[in-house]
Each structure stands twice: as C-alpha cells, then as structure tokens.
Design a protein around this motif. Structure first.
Motif, mmCIF file in Angstrom:
data_model
loop_
_atom_site.group_PDB
_atom_site.id
_atom_site.type_symbol
_atom_site.label_atom_id
_atom_site.label_comp_id
_atom_site.label_asym_id
_atom_site.label_seq_id
_atom_site.Cartn_x
_atom_site.Cartn_y
_atom_site.Cartn_z
ATOM 1 N N ALA A 121 0.847 4.251 15.652
ATOM 2 C CA ALA A 121 0.938 3.170 14.670
ATOM 3 C C ALA A 121 -0.422 2.697 14.176
ATOM 4 O O ALA A 121 -0.512 2.101 13.090
ATOM 5 N N LEU A 122 -1.507 2.930 14.933
ATOM 6 C CA LEU A 122 -2.809 2.383 14.544
ATOM 7 C C LEU A 122 -3.232 2.782 13.135
ATOM 8 O O LEU A 122 -3.661 1.913 12.351
ATOM 9 N N PRO A 123 -3.158 4.066 12.739
ATOM 10 C CA PRO A 123 -3.549 4.402 11.361
ATOM 11 C C PRO A 123 -2.661 3.725 10.318
ATOM 12 O O PRO A 123 -3.123 3.408 9.217
ATOM 13 N N LEU A 124 -1.404 3.508 10.672
ATOM 14 C CA LEU A 124 -0.480 2.841 9.753
ATOM 15 C C LEU A 124 -0.825 1.356 9.647
ATOM 16 O O LEU A 124 -0.794 0.765 8.560
ATOM 17 N N GLN A 125 -1.154 0.743 10.773
ATOM 18 C CA GLN A 125 -1.564 -0.664 10.761
ATOM 19 C C GLN A 125 -2.856 -0.843 9.964
ATOM 20 O O GLN A 125 -3.009 -1.828 9.229
ATOM 21 N N PRO B 231 0.826 -1.213 0.000
ATOM 22 C CA PRO B 231 0.000 0.000 0.000
ATOM 23 C C PRO B 231 0.863 1.267 0.000
ATOM 24 O O PRO B 231 1.912 1.316 0.649
ATOM 25 N N HIS B 232 0.379 2.259 -0.713
ATOM 26 C CA HIS B 232 1.084 3.540 -0.861
ATOM 27 C C HIS B 232 0.300 4.604 -0.093
ATOM 28 O O HIS B 232 -0.870 4.849 -0.393
ATOM 29 N N ILE B 233 0.916 5.205 0.922
ATOM 30 C CA ILE B 233 0.229 6.227 1.706
ATOM 31 C C ILE B 233 0.941 7.568 1.566
ATOM 32 O O ILE B 233 2.148 7.626 1.307
ATOM 33 N N LEU B 234 0.162 8.622 1.743
ATOM 34 C CA LEU B 234 0.704 9.981 1.787
ATOM 35 C C LEU B 234 0.736 10.417 3.244
ATOM 36 O O LEU B 234 -0.279 10.357 3.941
ATOM 37 N N VAL B 235 1.898 10.830 3.693
ATOM 38 C CA VAL B 235 2.061 11.320 5.064
ATOM 39 C C VAL B 235 2.381 12.810 5.001
ATOM 40 O O VAL B 235 3.179 13.247 4.166
#
Length: 418
Positions: A292-296, A4-8
C-alpha cells in the motif's frame, strides 16, 4: 479536484482494491491470459493486451496520458518492472526510470555494477564452456548458474563442486536456460531486506530470514530475521548503499542478501515488494503494508514514510509435497483454526500430478502464522504445515518443462527489449 490517476501494471485484485479504497483512479494494464474478473470493480479503465510489447504499451500510455495524465506508475509484478521504468522515463513521471529498472532486472548488470563500485564484490562470468565452468567452480569453491533475468529461482542451480558440472551442464541444455551467468557460490545466512524509498531516501522496513534447506528455493521466511542488532544494522546500511549505487529513488525494493563471514553480499535486488507473502509477514510484524505504501504516496501529497516498529513476529512455511499423483489431502480444516494461523493456502486436488519443485510456483501451498517471537512463529508455521498431509503415489517421471514453456504458461517475456 479530481482524484489522482495512476497507471498500474499487472495489478492483482488485492492491490487494486487497496488503490480504490484510497480514492485513486486506476488504469490497469493486464495480459489477457492472466486476467482476473475480480480486478474490474477497482479500475477506472482496464486494458487487456500484451503490455510487454514496447511499441503498443508506449503508444497506448502516451495516448491515455495526454487525455488524462497519470501522476505515477505502480507495479509489484516482476514483469512490470522494466516496463514501468520505460514508461516513467518516456512520460517524464516521478519514480525509477529505465536505467534503474533495467539494472535491477538484469542480474549480471547489477553484479557488474556492484563489483565496479566495490560493494560486496562477487566473482562472476558470462556463459562459457563446460570446461570453463568446471575451472570456475574449482577456483572459487563452488558456483551458482542462473539466467540473466527472471524471478522465483527459475533456472537457478548450484554447483557445489566440479564433480557436479557434467550433470548441471546437461540440465542447462535440457532446460533451455539460454544466456546465463556464473557467480561464486556464497555461504552464510540468507536474508532479504524490505525497504521503501522516497525521493532517494531509503527506509529499512524489515529484514526477513529465510530457510532454503541448502537449495535455492525458499521453504520458509520469518520477520524479523534472527540476527543481532549489530548485524541487522550492518545489513540495512549495506542495502541502502546498494540502492544508492543503483540510483533507486522511489518505491518498495526487495534485496536478497547473503551475510557471509566477509560481510553482506547481494544475491539479487528488485524494485518491487518481495513475493512468497513477505509483505504479509511485514504487515503482521510491523503494521506497515508494503504493497500500500506506493499507493498511499500517490494518494496523499503530505505522505510521510511510517517509522517501522516491531510489534510481533510472523512466518510463512511452504508445504512439502512429494512428487506423484495426489490421492488424498487431509488436515486442512484443522490447520485453518490452529493457534496463530493468519493465512492458509493449499493447491492440491486429488488427481493432480505434482512435479519436483524447480521454481517457486511449483510449491503447492503455504501457511502464515503470527507469534510473539520469530522462533515461535517459525515453530508454529512448520508445525501447522507439517499437519497437512498430501498423499501421492509415484507415477512415470514427467519431463520437467523448459524455461520457454514455463514462461509461456506464465505469459511472461524475460526481456521485452530484446
């Protein structure tokens, strides 16, 4: 299958490393003035620019999303909240859209929404004249003046009585607060509620107790808060109702509460994790890493929200450093090895000038401890913090920076849509 590709937005090295360890591909937007080279190894892409520039951030995000779609947007920074909401809405991604994040970012908008819905109503008014401020204070037995936006208690002052109005009004003009709100001064037990939301379902992960020494800037926090089971349940249910009213559906939230004689009242709320190392306290006390929850959630399609269970207590205490020129620092090495200490930070170099604390970033260090009970954690944290001595000698009074100067130093724009 690609990870998965996320924008931080404004991801620090600690959070980005957690994302990388979960196998996420990270594109990080950061401002050049706050760039930390330690973030580079955890990023697939890193773009340094003023991401609070709406036109630039929208065009870049659209272009990158078209080439390699993002699955989610994650930010734990205050300045990233409304940008995250804007891009979530613009790109059609799951999460909290612009309406939600702008309501939480604008303290007056949040207060008016809750008042309209009858959720812990608190008298409030926009900026008015000095005479009207005095009348408001007299009518409501005290007031708080605060900017419509911002964090870290920047630009916040209490007005306990009408006698303080002239001095506070002079401070408002000198500090350059600009547009501000006035609300009734709340009395009671100050707390914050740390939650995680998934598809609109809210889980109370922890309730945090606070020590403000009768001011507005926190001197310490403890998890769990020293509350009865009934009060803990009441505060948690009230917070979930507030998040429902706002429309928050996704991610971590940090809601500051005053438990008054008339019930809980919101001080403010944010669609991000709390600062002041609160996430670390929650992790020590429950084993749940709020950062970490949103990342998990982004990494695992089968993610389920963990059930919080208290296994210990944790507290943070901030150092009390007198204003002046720093001439010596002692006790740090001994404090690092004290029983229960899990984290220690001291920002005090000989030759530095310490100003009176006007917002959270003016504090010069902290200690985090873990113990069996909240009372023991608070006692240990205060004891260890008190064992560190930062000696200062008086200097000519340094003018307090204006809000504009503080924000410029932090590379922050309060309202990127203004």
């Amino acid at each position: 299958m690609a990870h998965p590709h996320i924008l931080v937005l404004a991801g620090n090295a600690r959070i980005l490393e957690k994302a990388a360890k979960l196998g996420l591909r990270v594109t990080n937007f950061e401002k050049p003035g706050t760039f930390d080279p330690r973030t580079v190894p955890s990023c697939s892409q890193l773009h340094l620019f003023d991401f609070q520039n709406i036109r630039l951030v929208t065009e870049l995000a659209r272009t990158l999303h078209a080439a390699d779609p993002f699955t989610r947007i994650v930010t734990h920074s205050e300045i990233g909240q409304v940008i995250s909401g804007h891009l979530t809405t613009t790109l059609g991604l799951p999460g909290n859209g612009l309406d939600v994040t702008r309501t939480l970012h604008n303290k007056l908008a949040l207060r008016e929404l809750l008042n309209d819905k009858g959720l812990g109503p608190v008298p409030v008014a926009r900026r008015t004249t000095r005479e009207d401020l005095a009348a408001f204070v007299t009518a409501h037995g005290g007031a708080v003046v605060k900017p419509l936006m911002g964090s870290g208690s920047l630009g916040v002052r209490t007005v306990p009585s009408a006698a303080e109005v002239p001095e506070v009004w002079e401070w408002i003009d000198a500090h350059g607060v600009g547009e501000f709100m006035i609300e009734a001064l709340l009395n009671g037990v100050e707390l914050s509620v740390e939650t995680y939301s998934d598809a609109g379902r809210h889980t109370v992960v922890a309730v945090t107790g606070k020590d403000t020494k009768d001011g507005v800037i926190e001197q310490g926090h403890v998890v769990p808060a020293p509350l009865t089971a009934q009060d803990t349940a009441t505060v948690g249910a009230f917070t979930c109702a507030v998040l429902d009213a706002v429309g928050l559906v996704d991610g971590v939230a940090h809601t500051e509460i005053m438990l008054t004689a008339g019930g809980p009242r919101v001080i403010e709320s944010h669609s991000r994790a709390g600062g002041d190392r609160i996430s670390r306290l929650v992790e020590l006390a429950t084993g749940i890493d709020l950062e970490a929850l949103p990342l998990q959630r982004a990494a695992d399609p089968d993610f389920t929200v963990p059930v919080p269970v208290l296994r210990s207590a944790a507290a943070v205490q901030f150092l009390d450093v007198p204003p002046g020129l720093i001439t010596g620092v002692t006790g740090v090495e001994e404090a690092e090895t004290a029983d229960g200490v899990r984290e220690l930070s001291v920002r005090a170099e000989i030759g530095d000038v310490v100003r009176p604390v006007q917002w959270s970033d003016d504090r010069r260090g902290h200690v985090v401890v873990q113990a069996a009970t909240g009372a023991e954690a608070v006692r240990l944290a205060r004891e260890v913090a008190g064992s560190i001595t930062v000696r200062t000698t008086p200097v000519a009074e340094v003018p307090a920076p204006t809000m504009r100067e503080v924000l410029a130093g932090a590379h922050e724009e309060l309202d990127p849509f203004s």
